[in-house]
Design a protein around this motif. Structure first.
Motif, PDB file in Angstrom:
ATOM      1  N   ALA A  44       0.832  -1.210   0.000  1.00 24.21           N
ATOM      2  CA  ALA A  44       0.000   0.000   0.000  1.00 24.21           C
ATOM      3  C   ALA A  44       0.864   1.257   0.000  1.00 24.21           C
ATOM      4  CB  ALA A  44      -0.931   0.002   1.203  1.00 24.21           C
ATOM      5  N   ILE A  45       1.970   1.241   0.742  1.00 22.90           N
ATOM      6  CA  ILE A  45       2.874   2.395   0.745  1.00 22.90           C
ATOM      7  C   ILE A  45       3.454   2.594  -0.647  1.00 22.90           C
ATOM      8  CG2 ILE A  45       5.056   3.284   1.659  1.00 22.90           C
ATOM      9  CD1 ILE A  45       4.366   1.926   4.308  1.00 22.90           C
ATOM     10  N   GLY A  46       3.808   1.502  -1.311  1.00 26.55           N
ATOM     11  CA  GLY A  46       4.337   1.596  -2.668  1.00 26.55           C
ATOM     12  C   GLY A  46       3.344   2.183  -3.649  1.00 26.55           C
ATOM     13  N   GLU A  47       2.052   1.942  -3.441  1.00 27.66           N
ATOM     14  CA  GLU A  47       1.031   2.497  -4.314  1.00 27.66           C
ATOM     15  C   GLU A  47       0.749   3.971  -4.013  1.00 27.66           C
ATOM     16  OE1 GLU A  47      -2.362  -0.010  -3.805  1.00 27.66           O
ATOM     17  OE2 GLU A  47      -1.412  -1.722  -4.777  1.00 27.66           O
ATOM     18  N   LEU A  48       1.007   4.397  -2.782  1.00 26.27           N
ATOM     19  CA  LEU A  48       0.685   5.766  -2.376  1.00 26.27           C
ATOM     20  C   LEU A  48       1.849   6.743  -2.491  1.00 26.27           C
ATOM     21  CD1 LEU A  48      -1.400   4.835   0.785  1.00 26.27           C
ATOM     22  CD2 LEU A  48      -2.275   5.887  -1.298  1.00 26.27           C
ATOM     23  N   VAL A  49       3.081   6.231  -2.652  1.00 31.95           N
ATOM     24  CA  VAL A  49       4.269   7.084  -2.651  1.00 31.95           C
ATOM     25  C   VAL A  49       5.013   6.932  -3.969  1.00 31.95           C
ATOM     26  CG1 VAL A  49       6.462   7.567  -1.502  1.00 31.95           C
ATOM     27  CG2 VAL A  49       4.495   6.884  -0.146  1.00 31.95           C
ATOM     28  N   ASP A  50       5.366   8.044  -4.582  1.00 35.79           N
ATOM     29  CA  ASP A  50       6.237   8.062  -5.749  1.00 35.79           C
ATOM     30  C   ASP A  50       7.666   8.175  -5.209  1.00 35.79           C
ATOM     31  OD1 ASP A  50       7.551   8.387  -8.121  1.00 35.79           O
ATOM     32  OD2 ASP A  50       6.458  10.178  -8.735  1.00 35.79           O
ATOM     33  N   PHE A  51       8.298   7.020  -4.951  1.00 37.65           N
ATOM     34  CA  PHE A  51       9.587   7.005  -4.264  1.00 37.65           C
ATOM     35  C   PHE A  51      10.690   7.763  -5.000  1.00 37.65           C
ATOM     36  CE2 PHE A  51       7.663   3.581  -1.777  1.00 37.65           C
ATOM     37  CZ  PHE A  51       8.038   3.992  -0.505  1.00 37.65           C
ATOM     38  N   ARG A 151      -2.763  19.365  -7.061  1.00 37.32           N
ATOM     39  CA  ARG A 151      -1.733  19.281  -6.031  1.00 37.32           C
ATOM     40  C   ARG A 151      -2.317  19.713  -4.691  1.00 37.32           C
ATOM     41  NH1 ARG A 151       3.893  18.925  -6.408  1.00 37.32           N
ATOM     42  NH2 ARG A 151       3.620  18.803  -8.653  1.00 37.32           N
ATOM     43  N   ALA A 152      -1.940  19.005  -3.647  1.00 39.57           N
ATOM     44  CA  ALA A 152      -2.397  19.357  -2.304  1.00 39.57           C
ATOM     45  C   ALA A 152      -1.241  19.182  -1.324  1.00 39.57           C
ATOM     46  CB  ALA A 152      -3.563  18.486  -1.886  1.00 39.57           C
ATOM     47  N   ARG A 153      -1.178  20.078  -0.346  1.00 37.15           N
ATOM     48  CA  ARG A 153      -0.163  19.990   0.705  1.00 37.15           C
ATOM     49  C   ARG A 153      -0.862  19.800   2.038  1.00 37.15           C
ATOM     50  NH1 ARG A 153       2.026  23.639  -2.926  1.00 37.15           N
ATOM     51  NH2 ARG A 153       3.989  22.889  -3.768  1.00 37.15           N
ATOM     52  N   ILE A 154      -0.406  18.800   2.771  1.00 38.33           N
ATOM     53  CA  ILE A 154      -0.990  18.486   4.070  1.00 38.33           C
ATOM     54  C   ILE A 154       0.080  18.694   5.131  1.00 38.33           C
ATOM     55  CG2 ILE A 154      -2.001  16.666   5.479  1.00 38.33           C
ATOM     56  CD1 ILE A 154      -3.239  15.576   2.909  1.00 38.33           C
ATOM     57  N   ALA A 155      -0.233  19.520   6.121  1.00 39.49           N
ATOM     58  CA  ALA A 155       0.710  19.866   7.185  1.00 39.49           C
ATOM     59  C   ALA A 155       0.397  19.049   8.432  1.00 39.49           C
ATOM     60  CB  ALA A 155       0.614  21.354   7.501  1.00 39.49           C
ATOM     61  N   VAL A 156       1.466  18.512   9.032  1.00 40.79           N
ATOM     62  CA  VAL A 156       1.347  17.755  10.274  1.00 40.79           C
ATOM     63  C   VAL A 156       2.236  18.433  11.307  1.00 40.79           C
ATOM     64  CG1 VAL A 156       1.658  15.529  11.397  1.00 40.79           C
ATOM     65  CG2 VAL A 156       0.953  15.619   9.014  1.00 40.79           C
ATOM     66  N   LYS A 157       1.624  18.931  12.382  1.00 41.05           N
ATOM     67  CA  LYS A 157       2.384  19.585  13.443  1.00 41.05           C
ATOM     68  C   LYS A 157       2.938  18.535  14.391  1.00 41.05           C
ATOM     69  CE  LYS A 157      -0.106  23.914  13.425  1.00 41.05           C
ATOM     70  NZ  LYS A 157      -0.940  24.845  14.164  1.00 41.05           N
ATOM     71  N   THR A 169       3.329  16.725   0.202  1.00 37.34           N
ATOM     72  CA  THR A 169       2.731  17.208  -1.033  1.00 37.34           C
ATOM     73  C   THR A 169       2.245  16.016  -1.843  1.00 37.34           C
ATOM     74  OG1 THR A 169       4.192  19.112  -1.061  1.00 37.34           O
ATOM     75  CG2 THR A 169       3.101  18.551  -3.133  1.00 37.34           C
ATOM     76  N   PHE A 170       0.966  16.013  -2.148  1.00 33.86           N
ATOM     77  CA  PHE A 170       0.356  14.961  -2.942  1.00 33.86           C
ATOM     78  C   PHE A 170       0.005  15.523  -4.309  1.00 33.86           C
ATOM     79  CE2 PHE A 170      -0.192  13.365   1.280  1.00 33.86           C
ATOM     80  CZ  PHE A 170      -0.143  11.994   1.147  1.00 33.86           C
ATOM     81  N   LEU A 175      -8.556  10.605 -11.395  1.00 37.71           N
ATOM     82  CA  LEU A 175      -9.629  11.423 -10.851  1.00 37.71           C
ATOM     83  C   LEU A 175      -9.623  11.448  -9.321  1.00 37.71           C
ATOM     84  CD1 LEU A 175     -11.964  13.211 -11.638  1.00 37.71           C
ATOM     85  CD2 LEU A 175     -13.439  11.207 -11.589  1.00 37.71           C
ATOM     86  N   PHE A 176      -9.503  10.287  -8.683  1.00 33.48           N
ATOM     87  CA  PHE A 176      -9.486  10.223  -7.227  1.00 33.48           C
ATOM     88  C   PHE A 176      -8.204   9.591  -6.696  1.00 33.48           C
ATOM     89  CE2 PHE A 176     -14.054  10.354  -8.167  1.00 33.48           C
ATOM     90  CZ  PHE A 176     -14.404  11.441  -7.407  1.00 33.48           C
ATOM     91  N   THR A 177      -7.162   9.498  -7.496  1.00 28.88           N
ATOM     92  CA  THR A 177      -5.909   8.874  -7.082  1.00 28.88           C
ATOM     93  C   THR A 177      -4.857   9.942  -6.851  1.00 28.88           C
ATOM     94  OG1 THR A 177      -6.439   6.945  -8.423  1.00 28.88           O
ATOM     95  CG2 THR A 177      -4.151   7.181  -7.723  1.00 28.88           C
ATOM     96  N   TRP A 178      -4.315   9.976  -5.653  1.00 28.12           N
ATOM     97  CA  TRP A 178      -3.296  10.946  -5.275  1.00 28.12           C
ATOM     98  C   TRP A 178      -2.067  10.185  -4.785  1.00 28.12           C
ATOM     99  CZ3 TRP A 178      -4.067  16.354  -5.269  1.00 28.12           C
ATOM    100  CH2 TRP A 178      -5.345  16.763  -5.640  1.00 28.12           C
ATOM    101  N   ARG A 179      -0.864  10.678  -5.135  1.00 26.68           N
ATOM    102  CA  ARG A 179       0.387  10.058  -4.711  1.00 26.68           C
ATOM    103  C   ARG A 179       1.282  11.096  -4.054  1.00 26.68           C
ATOM    104  NH1 ARG A 179       3.215   6.058  -8.642  1.00 26.68           N
ATOM    105  NH2 ARG A 179       4.007   5.316  -6.665  1.00 26.68           N
ATOM    106  N   LEU A 180       2.005  10.662  -3.047  1.00 27.19           N
ATOM    107  CA  LEU A 180       2.956  11.524  -2.352  1.00 27.19           C
ATOM    108  C   LEU A 180       4.171  11.755  -3.248  1.00 27.19           C
ATOM    109  CD1 LEU A 180       3.776  12.909   0.358  1.00 27.19           C
ATOM    110  CD2 LEU A 180       4.904  10.768   0.941  1.00 27.19           C
TER     111      LEU A 180
END
Length: 192
Positions: A44-51, A151-157, A169-170, A175-180
């Protein structure tokens, strides 16, 4: 209520649901990445992240800053030993250590707001309904710092209250697929 009015209401509702799902898809992609890292789901990490893209971005962040002015190169007539030393030294700086950020434990720590290796152990999950609600309610919460259709940026404090923020940054791939594609580390952790 007429049939035409009901059809119109259904169309408006469908448009609203589609827009809400489209706008919140990056946030759900971040939550999926956090859950995959927590449960060590490598596929799942491999599918969600553009390494390759994340590795390039982290490498650029972790390279020490170049000095403002380069000293004059040594002259063979004035300092022959320095010329020889400069010829033997490697030309390119060594590759920074980004591997600790791209492991399952590193991604899990980053999604929680910590630097890799500095996160406290994850609390054991309570499987009762009240335990799940407590886990959902306790912070910190990821916040959408920037959003556009591609493009979307998600901040984690950081939970320790230091004010440090890690930004993910994703990029939209379907259409509904986003990758880091990028991770921006807090300022004091860069050039490390």
């Amino acid at each position: 209520m007429t049939l035409q009015k009901r059809i119109w209401d259904l169309i408006v509702l469908a448009i609203f649901v589609f827009a809400a799902a489209f706008a919140t898809a990056p946030w759900f992609a971040f939550r999926a990445l956090k859950a995959a890292a927590q449960y060590e789901d490598v596929q799942a990490i491999g599918e969600l992240v553009d390494f390759p893209a994340v590795r390039r971005s982290l490498t650029a962040e972790l390279v020490p800053a170049a000095p403002a002015s380069q000293p004059e190169p040594p002259s063979i007539w004035r300092d022959p030993l320095s010329v020889f030393k400069q010829a033997v030294e490697p030309i390119a700086p060594p590759e920074p250590k980004v591997d600790r950020y791209l492991t399952v434990a590193g991604v899990a720590a980053l999604t929680r707001g910590y630097a890799p290796g500095k996160a406290p152990p994850a609390s054991t999950q309570d499987v009762t309904a009240s335990g799940r609600i407590k886990d959902m309610v306790k912070g910190p919460f990821p916040q959408i710092a920037y959003w556009d259709p591609n493009r979307a940026r998600i901040a984690v404090k950081r939970p320790d209250g230091s004010g440090k923020v890690t930004i993910f940054t994703f990029e939209r791939r379907a259409l509904f697929t986003w990758r880091l594609v990028h991770i921006r580390l807090p300022g004091d952790e860069r050039q490390g």
